[in-house]
Motif scaffolding. Structure first.
Motif, PDB file in Angstrom:
ATOM      1  N   CYS A 159     -32.049  15.781  -1.516  1.00  0.00           N
ATOM      2  CA  CYS A 159     -31.803  16.721  -0.521  1.00  0.00           C
ATOM      3  C   CYS A 159     -32.196  17.776  -0.616  1.00  0.00           C
ATOM      4  N   LEU A 160     -32.075  18.600  -1.863  1.00  0.00           N
ATOM      5  CA  LEU A 160     -32.780  19.944  -1.875  1.00  0.00           C
ATOM      6  C   LEU A 160     -34.349  19.799  -2.027  1.00  0.00           C
ATOM      7  N   GLN A 161     -34.819  18.669  -2.546  1.00  0.00           N
ATOM      8  CA  GLN A 161     -36.174  18.652  -2.581  1.00  0.00           C
ATOM      9  C   GLN A 161     -36.844  18.488  -1.504  1.00  0.00           C
ATOM     10  N   SER A 162     -36.217  17.687  -0.440  1.00  0.00           N
ATOM     11  CA  SER A 162     -36.477  17.506   0.919  1.00  0.00           C
ATOM     12  C   SER A 162     -36.260  18.640   1.584  1.00  0.00           C
ATOM     13  N   LYS A 163     -35.612  19.813   1.370  1.00  0.00           N
ATOM     14  CA  LYS A 163     -35.072  20.828   1.986  1.00  0.00           C
ATOM     15  C   LYS A 163     -34.106  20.711   3.054  1.00  0.00           C
ATOM     16  N   ARG A 164     -33.127  19.692   2.606  1.00  0.00           N
ATOM     17  CA  ARG A 164     -31.813  19.454   3.408  1.00  0.00           C
ATOM     18  C   ARG A 164     -30.747  19.908   2.740  1.00  0.00           C
ATOM     19  N   ILE A 165     -30.820  21.448   2.672  1.00  0.00           N
ATOM     20  CA  ILE A 165     -29.971  22.149   2.028  1.00  0.00           C
ATOM     21  C   ILE A 165     -28.538  22.079   2.487  1.00  0.00           C
ATOM     22  N   ASN A 166     -28.521  22.156   3.687  1.00  0.00           N
ATOM     23  CA  ASN A 166     -27.035  22.240   4.481  1.00  0.00           C
ATOM     24  C   ASN A 166     -26.204  20.668   4.208  1.00  0.00           C
ATOM     25  N   GLN A 167     -27.322  19.789   4.374  1.00  0.00           N
ATOM     26  CA  GLN A 167     -26.607  18.392   4.057  1.00  0.00           C
ATOM     27  C   GLN A 167     -26.047  18.347   2.543  1.00  0.00           C
ATOM     28  N   ALA A 168     -26.742  18.836   1.487  1.00  0.00           N
ATOM     29  CA  ALA A 168     -26.625  18.907   0.104  1.00  0.00           C
ATOM     30  C   ALA A 168     -25.267  19.600   0.089  1.00  0.00           C
ATOM     31  N   ILE A 169     -24.924  20.632   0.602  1.00  0.00           N
ATOM     32  CA  ILE A 169     -23.661  21.279   0.680  1.00  0.00           C
ATOM     33  C   ILE A 169     -22.583  20.438   1.193  1.00  0.00           C
ATOM     34  N   GLU A 170     -22.955  19.984   2.231  1.00  0.00           N
ATOM     35  CA  GLU A 170     -21.696  18.827   2.875  1.00  0.00           C
ATOM     36  C   GLU A 170     -21.478  17.894   1.970  1.00  0.00           C
ATOM     37  N   ILE A 171     -22.308  17.312   1.048  1.00  0.00           N
ATOM     38  CA  ILE A 171     -22.109  16.096   0.058  1.00  0.00           C
ATOM     39  C   ILE A 171     -21.506  16.795  -1.000  1.00  0.00           C
ATOM     40  N   VAL A 172     -21.511  17.695  -1.442  1.00  0.00           N
ATOM     41  CA  VAL A 172     -20.748  18.364  -2.396  1.00  0.00           C
ATOM     42  C   VAL A 172     -19.316  18.748  -1.905  1.00  0.00           C
ATOM     43  N   ARG A 173     -18.985  18.992  -0.662  1.00  0.00           N
ATOM     44  CA  ARG A 173     -17.796  19.483  -0.156  1.00  0.00           C
ATOM     45  C   ARG A 173     -17.227  17.940  -0.109  1.00  0.00           C
ATOM     46  N   MET A 174     -17.548  16.813   0.585  1.00  0.00           N
ATOM     47  CA  MET A 174     -16.923  15.886   0.626  1.00  0.00           C
ATOM     48  C   MET A 174     -16.435  15.099  -0.570  1.00  0.00           C
ATOM     49  N   LEU A 175     -17.589  15.272  -1.615  1.00  0.00           N
ATOM     50  CA  LEU A 175     -17.125  14.386  -2.998  1.00  0.00           C
ATOM     51  C   LEU A 175     -16.054  15.219  -3.555  1.00  0.00           C
ATOM     52  N   ARG A 176     -15.819  16.688  -3.485  1.00  0.00           N
ATOM     53  CA  ARG A 176     -14.982  17.371  -4.167  1.00  0.00           C
ATOM     54  C   ARG A 176     -13.614  17.097  -3.454  1.00  0.00           C
ATOM     55  N   THR A 177     -13.506  16.693  -2.303  1.00  0.00           N
ATOM     56  CA  THR A 177     -12.143  16.501  -1.601  1.00  0.00           C
ATOM     57  C   THR A 177     -11.894  14.985  -1.989  1.00  0.00           C
ATOM     58  N   LYS A 178     -12.753  14.304  -2.736  1.00  0.00           N
ATOM     59  CA  LYS A 178     -12.339  12.848  -3.209  1.00  0.00           C
ATOM     60  C   LYS A 178     -12.353  12.931  -4.661  1.00  0.00           C
ATOM     61  N   GLY A 179     -12.273  13.892  -5.215  1.00  0.00           N
ATOM     62  CA  GLY A 179     -12.147  14.024  -6.868  1.00  0.00           C
ATOM     63  C   GLY A 179     -13.275  14.172  -7.561  1.00  0.00           C
ATOM     64  N   ILE A 180     -14.504  14.219  -6.948  1.00  0.00           N
ATOM     65  CA  ILE A 180     -15.848  14.222  -7.771  1.00  0.00           C
ATOM     66  C   ILE A 180     -16.318  15.667  -7.677  1.00  0.00           C
ATOM     67  N   SER A 181     -16.649  16.308  -8.752  1.00  0.00           N
ATOM     68  CA  SER A 181     -17.552  17.492  -9.042  1.00  0.00           C
ATOM     69  C   SER A 181     -18.854  17.291  -9.512  1.00  0.00           C
ATOM     70  N   PRO A 182     -19.993  17.579  -8.799  1.00  0.00           N
ATOM     71  CA  PRO A 182     -21.495  17.308  -9.592  1.00  0.00           C
ATOM     72  C   PRO A 182     -21.528  17.913 -10.917  1.00  0.00           C
ATOM     73  N   MET A 183     -22.326  17.711 -11.586  1.00  0.00           N
ATOM     74  CA  MET A 183     -22.776  18.459 -13.022  1.00  0.00           C
ATOM     75  C   MET A 183     -22.886  19.662 -12.431  1.00  0.00           C
ATOM     76  N   ILE A 184     -22.960  20.521 -13.563  1.00  0.00           N
ATOM     77  CA  ILE A 184     -23.311  22.100 -13.368  1.00  0.00           C
ATOM     78  C   ILE A 184     -24.653  22.456 -13.229  1.00  0.00           C
ATOM     79  N   SER A 185     -25.402  21.477 -13.730  1.00  0.00           N
ATOM     80  CA  SER A 185     -27.035  21.628 -13.398  1.00  0.00           C
ATOM     81  C   SER A 185     -27.224  21.416 -11.990  1.00  0.00           C
TER      82      SER A 185
END
Length: 483
Positions: free
Chosen positions: A170-196
């Motif tokens: 998503c970031l490479q495709s300039k879909r930055i807002n979508q990337a943010i929403e993916i992270v938010r949805m994952l975190r509500t379900k117990g998943i955090s992306p890697m620090i990188s």
């Protein structure tokens, strides 16, 4: 959407999810679909590499539907290279009209085996192939492939790494807002992306939306508590690393927010994250740019006390700051120390010193450095050449200034500013070198710079000095017509 939580770094779905049917071992006879899947898997696994593809096309002239393709791929998940070849073969020979389901399955298969580049390429392909339903939206909802990756996650025995790849795509495709929403949805379900992945997200947001926006994302992902090991809403807080802080500090530095940078530096120290040499360079550059040389020198000394080696960036930063502050002699000392320390000087090192000497009026020292710079085959910026020409012309060294300009333009393809042309033309006219001045003025116009009243006055005065009143009168009339 199914809910899941983290156990041993792998999400386990709580709600039932759609499963893909396999060949049954029960007493009931296998269906045609199960037979087709089993046959295809057998051909792919047991036939020789050169014959399996021809045999597959002979047995299945109509190809496979996405569900069949997914079932076959899942049984090939322990041989990801074969699964990928099957996917590419099905596209090349139009053997499957792929859907989100089939794409998600092959993506999971590749991700679980850490086939990063291939999985990332297919995710980006899926983003293009299956566009969002509402194209007028500001892309604040996750892409369609995200939902399918979740519902097929358990069946494909995947790994959380797949969602990091999705965010990166998503970031490479300039879909930055979508990337943010993916992270938010994952975190509500117990998943955090890697620090990188978090760092890449923060960097993209900072680049496209500014340092404050990047810092807000950092706070949301990594700064929600000061105790980074705590649990919040069932999510383990990912610990920021020095690269995280460097990204935000550099962004603050570019935006000129030095107070914010200093506050983040304090946070880094409080959170026991050791600054790197690059961290110190950013802080030192911020102080130098703001003329706070005492604080910059304090940072320099602290680096040494911490056992961090001063690299070329550190030397260039302190030399540039001292030159800007007019302390060229001190900058020269650091220049000498740089060589003794085993650090090679760069083009930037010379440019700082040349500009510094020009500012103090020592054009002879500036020229010595410029000649040394040319011997080392460095390519100076046009701005450095402009500064050097200006100082040479002000010292009535027009011939030397002209040589510098000619050499820079011929060898380094440097384009001078209009101001530099004007200074050279004025100098030539003042010395009575009118023909040379006219040639340079023609070159100036060819570069897109229009002659101004200053240049006209220089030619008028020059012609009057040599007694050519007729030419001077013509230029005066021409000057009046353009005013």
């Amino acid at each position: 959407m199914a809910l899941f939580y983290t156990v041993s770094k792998r999400p386990i779905f709580l709600n039932p999810t759609p499963t893909l049917r396999f060949c049954s071992a029960s007493s009931q006879p296998p269906s045609d679909n199960e037979t087709a899947v089993a046959t295809a898997v057998s051909v792919l696994k047991h036939h020789r590499s050169k014959s399996r593809w021809t045999h597959l096309r002979t047995l299945f002239p109509s190809g496979f539907d996405p569900s069949q393709f997914s079932q076959i791929t899942i049984q090939l998940r322990n041989t990801p290279h074969l699964a990928l070849r099957f996917f590419l073969f099905s596209i090349q020979h139009s053997m499957c009209h792929h859907s989100l389901l089939s794409y998600a399955t092959i993506i999971h298969t590749l991700a679980r085996s850490r086939q990063k580049s291939h999985a990332l390429a297919l995710i980006k392909s899926a983003l293009r192939k299956f566009p969002d339903a509402n194209t007028d939206s500001p892309l604040r909802t996750p892409p369609l492939i995200f939902e399918t990756l979740i519902t097929t996650y358990r069946t494909c025995d995947s790994a959380p790494f797949v969602f990091d790849l999705l965010i990166k795509a998503c970031l490479q495709s300039k879909r930055i807002n979508q990337a943010i929403e993916i992270v938010r949805m994952l975190r509500t379900k117990g998943i955090s992306p890697m620090i990188s992945t978090c760092n890449s997200l923060i960097m993209s947001v900072s680049k496209h939306h500014g340092s404050i926006a990047g810092y807000e994302v950092y706070n949301e992902l990594l700064g929600s508590t000061r105790q980074f090991g705590d649990q919040k809403l069932g999510v383990k807080i990912v610990v920021p690393n020095v690269h995280t802080y460097n990204i935000i500090m550099h962004s603050f530095y570019k935006d000129g927010l030095i107070e914010n940078l200093e506050q983040l530096w304090s946070d880094m120290i409080v959170n026991k994250c050791l600054p790197s040499a690059y961290s110190y360079n950013i802080l030192m550059a911020a102080y130098c740019d703001n003329g706070r040389m005492e604080e910059a020198m304090r940072v320099w000394e602290e680096m040494r006390n911490k056992g961090l080696k001063h690299d070329a960036m550190a030397y260039n930063t302190i030399i540039g700051g001292l030159c800007e502050a007019g302390e060229v002699d001190k900058a020269e000392e650091f220049f000498k120390e740089m060589g003794l320390d085993g650090e090679e000087s760069t083009c930037v090192t010379y440019e700082h010193l040349i500009t510094g000497y020009c500012k103090t009026g020592d054009v002879d020292s500036a020229m010595l450095l410029y000649k040394d710079m040319c011997r080392k085959e460095f390519t100076p910026l046009g701005s450095t050449i402009d500064v050097l020409i200006k100082e040479l012309c002000e010292k009535n060294k027009v011939s030397e200034a002209l040589k510098v300009s000619r050499f820079a333009m011929k060898r380094n393809n440097v384009v001078m500013k209009g101001e530099s042309y004007e200074l050279l033309i004025k100098g030539l006219c003042n010395e009575g070198r009118m023909d040379e001045g006219m040639k340079l003025q023609a070159e100036m116009v060819g570069r897109g710079y229009e002659p101004n009243s200053g240049i006209y006055s220089a030619f008028i005065n020059g012609y009057e000095k040599e007694g050519n009143k007729e030419q001077a009168a013509k230029l005066k009339m021409e000057l009046q017509s353009i005013k």
